[in-house]
Motif scaffolding. Structure first.
Motif, PDB file in Angstrom:
ATOM      1  N   THR A 254     -22.095 -51.868 -20.815  1.00  0.00           N
ATOM      2  CA  THR A 254     -21.151 -52.346 -21.819  1.00  0.00           C
ATOM      3  C   THR A 254     -21.885 -52.794 -23.072  1.00  0.00           C
ATOM      4  OG1 THR A 254     -19.601 -53.049 -20.142  1.00  0.00           O
ATOM      5  CG2 THR A 254     -19.402 -54.077 -22.286  1.00  0.00           C
ATOM      6  N   VAL A 255     -22.969 -53.558 -22.891  1.00  0.00           N
ATOM      7  CA  VAL A 255     -23.687 -54.049 -24.064  1.00  0.00           C
ATOM      8  C   VAL A 255     -24.334 -52.888 -24.814  1.00  0.00           C
ATOM      9  CG1 VAL A 255     -25.530 -55.549 -24.850  1.00  0.00           C
ATOM     10  CG2 VAL A 255     -24.039 -56.293 -23.011  1.00  0.00           C
ATOM     11  N   VAL A 256     -24.986 -51.993 -24.065  1.00  0.00           N
ATOM     12  CA  VAL A 256     -25.682 -50.877 -24.722  1.00  0.00           C
ATOM     13  C   VAL A 256     -24.692 -49.971 -25.445  1.00  0.00           C
ATOM     14  CG1 VAL A 256     -27.089 -48.842 -24.327  1.00  0.00           C
ATOM     15  CG2 VAL A 256     -27.578 -50.941 -23.088  1.00  0.00           C
ATOM     16  N   TYR A 257     -23.694 -49.455 -24.697  1.00  0.00           N
ATOM     17  CA  TYR A 257     -22.712 -48.565 -25.319  1.00  0.00           C
ATOM     18  C   TYR A 257     -21.972 -49.295 -26.434  1.00  0.00           C
ATOM     19  CZ  TYR A 257     -23.351 -45.605 -21.187  1.00  0.00           C
ATOM     20  OH  TYR A 257     -23.875 -44.838 -20.191  1.00  0.00           O
ATOM     21  N   GLY A 258     -21.711 -50.560 -26.232  1.00  0.00           N
ATOM     22  CA  GLY A 258     -20.978 -51.339 -27.233  1.00  0.00           C
ATOM     23  C   GLY A 258     -21.730 -51.343 -28.551  1.00  0.00           C
ATOM     24  N   ILE A 259     -23.023 -51.683 -28.494  1.00  0.00           N
ATOM     25  CA  ILE A 259     -23.793 -51.777 -29.737  1.00  0.00           C
ATOM     26  C   ILE A 259     -23.929 -50.404 -30.385  1.00  0.00           C
ATOM     27  CG2 ILE A 259     -26.085 -52.312 -30.654  1.00  0.00           C
ATOM     28  CD1 ILE A 259     -26.149 -54.674 -28.777  1.00  0.00           C
ATOM     29  N   VAL A 260     -24.177 -49.373 -29.563  1.00  0.00           N
ATOM     30  CA  VAL A 260     -24.264 -48.018 -30.121  1.00  0.00           C
ATOM     31  C   VAL A 260     -22.947 -47.651 -30.806  1.00  0.00           C
ATOM     32  CG1 VAL A 260     -24.445 -45.582 -29.532  1.00  0.00           C
ATOM     33  CG2 VAL A 260     -26.001 -47.226 -28.490  1.00  0.00           C
ATOM     34  N   ALA A 261     -21.826 -47.933 -30.126  1.00  0.00           N
ATOM     35  CA  ALA A 261     -20.526 -47.566 -30.689  1.00  0.00           C
ATOM     36  C   ALA A 261     -20.267 -48.322 -31.987  1.00  0.00           C
ATOM     37  CB  ALA A 261     -19.423 -47.862 -29.676  1.00  0.00           C
ATOM     38  N   ILE A 262     -20.613 -49.615 -32.010  1.00  0.00           N
ATOM     39  CA  ILE A 262     -20.344 -50.420 -33.201  1.00  0.00           C
ATOM     40  C   ILE A 262     -21.143 -49.900 -34.393  1.00  0.00           C
ATOM     41  CG2 ILE A 262     -20.726 -52.699 -34.215  1.00  0.00           C
ATOM     42  CD1 ILE A 262     -20.232 -53.781 -31.338  1.00  0.00           C
ATOM     43  N   ILE A 263     -22.426 -49.633 -34.163  1.00  0.00           N
ATOM     44  CA  ILE A 263     -23.254 -49.208 -35.296  1.00  0.00           C
ATOM     45  C   ILE A 263     -22.863 -47.816 -35.762  1.00  0.00           C
ATOM     46  CG2 ILE A 263     -25.627 -48.714 -35.997  1.00  0.00           C
ATOM     47  CD1 ILE A 263     -26.481 -51.147 -34.549  1.00  0.00           C
TER      48      ILE A 263
END
Ligand SMILES: Nc1ncnc2c1ncn2[C@@H]1O[C@H](COP(=O)(O)OP(=O)(O)OP(=O)(O)O)[C@@H](O)[C@H]1O
Ligand SMILES: [Mg+2]
Lengths: 280, 292
Positions: A254-263
């Motif tokens: 969640t954290v990894v995909y989340g940050i990738v998706a946000i950026i």
């Protein structure tokens, strides 16, 4: 030598192929799952909005407190730090051209348009995203989701909707806080560098157009949606038989995909806004 | 209160149910009918697929083959709304209790009432007290699931299962891990619900005493197949029969299970298996089955 390579390459190719297939499969199942979850929860949210039940209001406020309150000090810290860093890095160059006052402009534009929403979302993908994913994943492994379903309670309505809405609302609200903190911290730094506080405020006011403010909030809204959807989707996809390893994996992802998706979303947004000429 | 109009046949009907996980066949063509108002006890060795069978009955797992009928309708044919209506008419006690860990025991019991009825809070709190008193947990209503013992969780799960006064109750090992007195109370509760309120019950249990106290009929599962379905009397006779009078291999197996003997066909079966070959890895590739 050549023979050995020829012997090896089909195997290696197959391996690379399988890896790529796996990766793209994972990507598409993530995107598909999130899209489905988005559709289902929008439907449930509209039902909730019509009914406006007391229980769902309480659940929403609970989640907002949980998601938002603990993140406030961190956002304060992060945004004040950026508000110190940016003017200090800019000052010497701008001062050479007698443009030191423009620090206020740069600081304000960076805060309202880009860094306010972005940093808030990154902080929240840790605070909100990870805790939501861990909670839902634990509920899956301890048969709680199954129990809810057996009682004809829809996990989407019951669990996803309050968390998703709370994450979106808190991302938007905390973004406003982050904007203000960064401007204030930038101003304090500017004063220390010998700038006039009145001029700084006035320049800031000129730099922050209502368009800049609104596009920032639109970004925050979408980031919040991404965090909430990714966390809920990954949390609920854990199977009971995966146990605590599944919980850990869902949280990390969640954290990894989340940050990738946000950026990625940030880049896409800025490109779109730029090409529509909204970045004036 | 009892809706007889829609129940002409058996209330629960399982037809040819089959389920495979990877390469392990857990259910292999199970057929079983449960009539209205009876207590059906399902027995079988650990890991033989009893919980999996219950999961299919409540619709949380879909079968590879076969189907389940509840209240005379196939569950797989129901639309979402009908499924919701059906789910309100049965309750399930999970093997682990499956309480919602973020809610207190009382709120767990109140949950289905709040979500599925239009009752006001004061009525709900009275119902919650009644249900908790039935399982002996009234003083513990304000505790969180993490603060109560395993047996208490199970009882709280039972209180939640009966909150909506369901017509069918599924129990997954209701008395495992309980002390003898509480266990007897739960048995009595199951009997009372059935005899007084005409609830239909499907009980998975290992406890022979409990099984023979509550059962109307017993179904014995083994390796995903139904070995025998019979009345309690038939099973009692089989258990108490002299070993020389039982010739049938299946009956010998059931007899050993019921009596809990260490020697018998079940143990024999394990010895006869390919254990030795497996140990010596004689036939590695054909014996081991890797499911990813
Ligand atoms: N989700 C799943 N994925 C893979 N295998 C599973 C799954 N659920 C159950 N199994 C397998 O199915 C078999 C039967 O499991 P089940 O839980 O139904 O047993 P049981 O009869 O309830 O046993 P017990 O009496 O110990 O509760 C087990 O061997 C288990 O490994
Ligand atoms: Mg079980």
């Amino acid at each position: 030598m050549k023979n050995a390579l020829a012997n090896l390459s089909p195997k290696a190719l197959a391996l690379i192929g399988r890896w790529a297939m796996n990766l793209s499969g994972q990507f598409f199942s993530l995107v598909g799952g999130i899209a489905i979850l988005f559709g289902n929860s929008s439907k449930q949210i509209s039902i909730e909005v019509i009914q406006l039940r007391k229980a769902s209001r309480i659940a929403l406020v609970d989640q907002m407190l949980r998601v938002g309150i603990r993140a406030i000090p961190i956002i304060f810290l992060v945004m004040s730090a950026i508000g110190v860093i940016l003017p200090l890095q800019m000052f010497n160059q701008l001062d050479q051209f007698g443009q030191a006052d423009q620090i206020a402009t740069i600081n304000a534009i960076a805060a309202f348009r880009e860094l306010g929403p972005l940093m808030t979302a990154i902080v929240l993908s840790g605070f909100a995203g990870a805790s939501i994913a861990a909670e839902l994943a634990t509920m899956s492994t301890s048969e709680e989701i199954e129990a809810l379903e057996s009682m004809a309670l829809d996990p989407i309505r019951f669990l996803v909707v309050p968390r998703l809405v709370a994450t979106v609302i808190m991302t938007v609200l905390l973004t406003i806080l982050a904007d203000v903190v960064m401007v204030a911290s930038g101003m304090l730094t500017g004063i220390k560098l010998g700038l006039d506080s009145d001029v700084f405020l006035q320049t800031t006011r000129l730099a922050v157009t209502s368009m800049g403010f609104i596009t920032g909030l639109i970004k925050a809204f979408v980031y919040g949606l991404l965090i909430g959807l990714i966390a809920c989707h990954l949390g609920l996809s854990v199977k009971p038989c995966q146990g605590s390893a599944g919980v850990g994996q869902a949280t990390t992802n969640t954290v990894v995909y989340g940050i990738v998706a946000i950026i990625s979303a940030a880049a896409v947004f800025t490109l779109i806004f730029y090409s529509y000429g909204w970045l004036v | 209160m009892i809706n007889t109009s829609e129940t002409t046949g058996p209330l629960i009907r399982i037809c040819g149910l089959a389920k495979t996980f990877g390469c392990q066949t857990v259910l292999d063509g199970v057929n079983l009918d449960v009539n209205q108002g009876e207590i059906m006890v399902i027995m079988g060795g650990s890991g033989c697929g009893k919980s999996t069978l219950l999961r299919h009955l409540i619709g949380s797992m879909l079968p590879d083959q076969g189907h389940v009928e509840l209240f005379g309708k196939r569950t797989c044919d129901l639309n979402k709304k009908q499924l919701t209506e059906t789910k309100k008419k049965f309750g399930i006690l999970f093997q682990s209790g499956a309480l919602i860990n973020s809610l207190t025991v009382g709120n767990n019991v109140a949950l289905p009432l709040r979500e599925h009825t239009a009752l006001d809070e004061s009525t709900i709190s009275i119902i919650v007290k009644i249900k908790l008193e039935l399982v002996g947990l009234r003083e513990h209503a304000d505790k969180l699931p993490a603060q109560i013992s395993g047996g208490m969780k199970k009882r709280a799960g039972l209180a939640r299962a009966i909150a909506l006064d369901p017509q069918i109750l599924f129990y997954d090992e209701p008395s495992a891990g309980l002390d003898p007195v509480t266990s007897a109370q739960i048995d009595q509760l199951i009997i009372d619900l059935t005899r007084k309120l005409h609830v239909t019950s499907v009980v998975v249990t290992h406890e022979m005493d409990s099984a023979f106290t509550i059962a109307d009929r017993i179904c014995m599962l083994d390796k995903g197949k139904v070995l025998k379905i019979g009345t309690r009397r038939e099973f009692e006779d089989l258990r108490d029969s002299d070993i020389n009078n039982v010739t049938n291999e299946t009956e010998l197996l059931i007899r050993q299970f019921l009596r809990g003997d260490a020697d018998g066909p079940i143990t024999q079966r394990i010895v006869n298996s390919d254990y030795e070959e497996d140990l010596l890895a004689v036939n590695e590739d054909s014996k081991l089955c890797w499911c990813k």
